[in-house]
Scaffold this motif. Sequence first.
Motif, PDB file in Angstrom:
ATOM      1  N   GLY A 112      47.402  42.156  37.465  1.00 45.13           N
ATOM      2  CA  GLY A 112      46.086  41.675  37.057  1.00 45.13           C
ATOM      3  C   GLY A 112      45.305  42.737  36.324  1.00 45.13           C
ATOM      4  N   LEU A 113      44.146  42.325  35.788  1.00 48.11           N
ATOM      5  CA  LEU A 113      43.287  43.244  35.042  1.00 48.11           C
ATOM      6  C   LEU A 113      42.295  43.964  35.947  1.00 48.11           C
ATOM      7  CD1 LEU A 113      42.426  41.128  31.873  1.00 48.11           C
ATOM      8  CD2 LEU A 113      43.990  43.067  32.021  1.00 48.11           C
ATOM      9  N   THR A 114      41.824  43.295  36.982  1.00 49.60           N
ATOM     10  CA  THR A 114      40.846  43.881  37.886  1.00 49.60           C
ATOM     11  C   THR A 114      40.871  43.141  39.213  1.00 49.60           C
ATOM     12  OG1 THR A 114      38.520  44.560  38.102  1.00 49.60           O
ATOM     13  CG2 THR A 114      38.928  42.390  37.148  1.00 49.60           C
ATOM     14  N   ALA A 115      40.369  43.810  40.268  1.00 46.39           N
ATOM     15  CA  ALA A 115      40.305  43.209  41.601  1.00 46.39           C
ATOM     16  C   ALA A 115      41.633  42.553  41.969  1.00 46.39           C
ATOM     17  CB  ALA A 115      39.172  42.195  41.674  1.00 46.39           C
ATOM     18  N   THR A 116      42.681  43.358  41.914  1.00 48.53           N
ATOM     19  CA  THR A 116      44.028  42.853  42.161  1.00 48.53           C
ATOM     20  C   THR A 116      44.676  43.643  43.295  1.00 48.53           C
ATOM     21  OG1 THR A 116      44.295  42.156  39.859  1.00 48.53           O
ATOM     22  CG2 THR A 116      46.308  42.520  41.131  1.00 48.53           C
ATOM     23  N   GLY A 117      45.215  42.919  44.279  1.00 51.31           N
ATOM     24  CA  GLY A 117      45.832  43.572  45.427  1.00 51.31           C
ATOM     25  C   GLY A 117      47.111  42.890  45.842  1.00 51.31           C
ATOM     26  N   GLY A 118      47.902  43.581  46.636  1.00 58.73           N
ATOM     27  CA  GLY A 118      49.175  43.017  47.063  1.00 58.73           C
ATOM     28  C   GLY A 118      49.015  41.753  47.881  1.00 58.73           C
ATOM     29  N   LEU A 119      48.140  41.769  48.883  1.00 59.33           N
ATOM     30  CA  LEU A 119      47.924  40.605  49.751  1.00 59.33           C
ATOM     31  C   LEU A 119      46.772  39.744  49.265  1.00 59.33           C
ATOM     32  CD1 LEU A 119      48.970  39.479  52.618  1.00 59.33           C
ATOM     33  CD2 LEU A 119      46.774  40.349  53.444  1.00 59.33           C
ATOM     34  N   VAL A 120      45.631  40.368  49.013  1.00 61.29           N
ATOM     35  CA  VAL A 120      44.405  39.651  48.641  1.00 61.29           C
ATOM     36  C   VAL A 120      43.769  40.342  47.434  1.00 61.29           C
ATOM     37  CG1 VAL A 120      42.064  39.045  49.384  1.00 61.29           C
ATOM     38  CG2 VAL A 120      43.978  38.836  50.990  1.00 61.29           C
ATOM     39  N   GLY A 121      43.272  39.547  46.487  1.00 61.75           N
ATOM     40  CA  GLY A 121      42.589  40.113  45.334  1.00 61.75           C
ATOM     41  C   GLY A 121      41.247  40.695  45.722  1.00 61.75           C
ATOM     42  N   THR A 122      40.330  39.845  46.176  1.00 59.65           N
ATOM     43  CA  THR A 122      39.018  40.288  46.634  1.00 59.65           C
ATOM     44  C   THR A 122      38.726  39.721  48.014  1.00 59.65           C
ATOM     45  OG1 THR A 122      38.110  40.465  44.391  1.00 59.65           O
ATOM     46  CG2 THR A 122      36.532  40.225  46.187  1.00 59.65           C
ATOM     47  N   ASN A 123      38.414  40.608  48.955  1.00 63.88           N
ATOM     48  CA  ASN A 123      37.962  40.202  50.285  1.00 63.88           C
ATOM     49  C   ASN A 123      36.443  40.244  50.268  1.00 63.88           C
ATOM     50  OD1 ASN A 123      38.426  39.467  53.047  1.00 63.88           O
ATOM     51  ND2 ASN A 123      37.868  41.556  53.652  1.00 63.88           N
TER      52      ASN A 123
END
Length: 266
Positions: free
Chosen positions: A87-98
């Motif tokens: 992704g370009l931003t706010a990207t994570g392995g499990l969850v993008g944004t908590n």
Amino acid sequence: GAGVAANGGNGFTGSLDGRDHMINGLRINRGSNGFGYGLFGVVGAGGLLTAIGLDAANVTGGGDVGALVGRNAGTVRFARVGGSVTGLTATGGLVGTNLAGGTITDSYSIATVSGPLQQASNLGGFVGENYGGIARAYARGAVSGFIYAGGFAGRNAGAIDQVYATGQVTGGNSGGLIGFSDSGSSLSNSFWDTAATGQGFARGSTSSNAGAQGLTTAQFQDSQAFATLARAWNFRTVWAPPSAGYYPEFYRWSRVLTIIPDAVSR
């Protein structure tokens, strides 16, 4: 659409118990367009995901991208993912944004996380951006972006406790655990592997190690030494201690058997 299971503007607000089953080969590719992509695009307030796993997932989107959840305002627990997330931003392995009010516990990601090296920001091995609460979790996948990459979280504006990260982290102003750390955020009882991540500081934006400790791989995998350092961790029922060649794991999914003798009085 915005993920496989997105329920209108409020997202998924029900309850799903995956009974520890694994979903293999999830594919979502939205290019660099839009926000909120994952198996669940949005989990709304009151939503609950428990005991669910993804293996060999491949998820691509613009922002708020995670293998399991794009944007989480509910509760995620006992979740695990592997594969790759882009992704370009706010990207994570499990969850993008908590989001604020979102809670994630007792979960892990071994997925690799990446974005365009001249654009991507706030990428994390476990979560892209955290505004809620995360406890008892780890990330083992490599993370690469342009700026503010973190072995665990790209950005932390909430509370993170009892986590660790071991994946290689590349990008400007990056950290072993956190890329960008907001004032008022908290990080406690956490660790990162300085050699494996290639990072000397827990936080990239502040070059601060408060609430966290960097360890060599040998220190991380020394069961006695690590148990002494991680006194706040529950090694009886939650965490299986590390050993040579192995990092801490969750008893829930681990075949490790640890015997802790009771105190003997004479």
